[in-house]
Design an enzyme around this catalytic site. Structure first.
Site, PDB file in Angstrom:
ATOM      1  N   HIS A  24      -3.812  -4.295  -0.281  1.00  0.00           N
ATOM      2  CA  HIS A  24      -3.198  -5.668   0.621  1.00  0.00           C
ATOM      3  C   HIS A  24      -3.312  -7.038   1.116  1.00  0.00           C
ATOM      4  CE1 HIS A  24      -2.674  -1.713   3.782  1.00  0.00           C
ATOM      5  NE2 HIS A  24      -4.382  -1.623   2.597  1.00  0.00           N
TER       6      HIS A  24
ATOM      7  N   CYS B 223       0.345  -0.764   0.039  1.00  0.00           N
ATOM      8  CA  CYS B 223       0.438  -0.114  -0.004  1.00  0.00           C
ATOM      9  C   CYS B 223       0.816   1.204   0.744  1.00  0.00           C
ATOM     10  CB  CYS B 223      -1.302   0.399   0.730  1.00  0.00           C
ATOM     11  SG  CYS B 223      -2.769   0.991   0.623  1.00  0.00           S
TER      12      CYS B 223
ATOM     13  N   GLU C 226      -2.486  -9.126   3.265  1.00  0.00           N
ATOM     14  CA  GLU C 226      -2.237  -9.423   4.271  1.00  0.00           C
ATOM     15  C   GLU C 226      -4.082  -9.232   4.776  1.00  0.00           C
ATOM     16  OE1 GLU C 226      -2.454  -4.815   5.121  1.00  0.00           O
ATOM     17  OE2 GLU C 226      -1.845  -6.423   3.827  1.00  0.00           O
TER      18      GLU C 226
END
Length: 211
Positions: A192, A82, A194
């Site tokens: 992202h 990001c 994650e």
């Protein structure tokens, strides 16, 4: 044996979700701002949430650009996520404020040309068929984005002796922006991983395989 990953803590937030995601795919994660640990780890992950200028101020305070440069000079993997991707470019332009980035790639981070912002949600990514980053993932796989700014123009030129970076793209309201870059040991994603469920876990696994 687990690969060691230093998760660079420079005040940007988003540390714990990244740490948990890396640990779920088998990494031994240390959250740190210590330059020696960050340079010596098998991999370095640079997260990022918030404004470009604030993230660069935090990164500079922990000597982040120097850490990244030292690692890359030795061919040691770095992953930016990001705003952790955005700060790798030359410059950020937010609200008319120009801030110098880490300068690993030429280009400007700017506001997306879209009616609805931030761009928040799941999007497909257009990438090269032989991408190592996206290995094992179908072309219609979706990743989670949340951002208002991005790099809309890729300007890096290479010569015949240099392998060109692999650049992936995405669109929001027909505005095209860089979604990910693979450049030797330097990888980065605007989305992202994650927060991208199984697809993100596969991408992180692919990155760990390069360490």
């Amino acid at each position: 044996m687990s690969k060691s990953v230093a998760l660079l803590d420079y005040g940007s937030g988003n540390l714990r979700s990244a740490q948990r995601a890396l640990e779920r795919v088998g990494a031994d994660v240390t959250v740190t701002s210590d330059p020696k640990i960050a340079v010596d780890a098998d991999g370095l992950l640079v997260p990022g949430v918030g404004a470009f200028a604030a993230c660069m101020a935090g990164l500079n305070a922990v000597h982040g650009p120097r850490i990244i440069g030292q690692r890359l000079a030795g061919g040691r993997p770095v992953l930016g996520i990001c705003v952790g991707m955005q700060i790798l470019f030359e410059e950020g332009n937010e609200h008319g404020v120009h801030t110098r980035g880490a300068g690993e790639w030429p280009g400007t981070v700017e506001r997306l040309h879209a009616r609805i912002l931030p761009h928040m949600g799941w999007n497909t990514v257009e990438r090269a068929a032989d991408s190592q980053m996206f290995a094992g993932l179908d072309a219609d796989t979706r990743f989670y984005f949340v951002h208002t700014y991005g790099v809309r123009d890729w300007t890096l030129e290479t010569d015949d002796l240099t392998t060109p970076p692999s650049v992936a793209w995405a669109e929001h309201e027909s505005d095209r922006f860089v979604a990910a870059v693979e450049n030797g040991p330097l990888w980065a994603t605007q989305f992202h991983p994650e927060k991208s469920a199984d697809a993100g876990a596969q991408l992180l696994t692919n990155w760990l395989s390069t360490l």
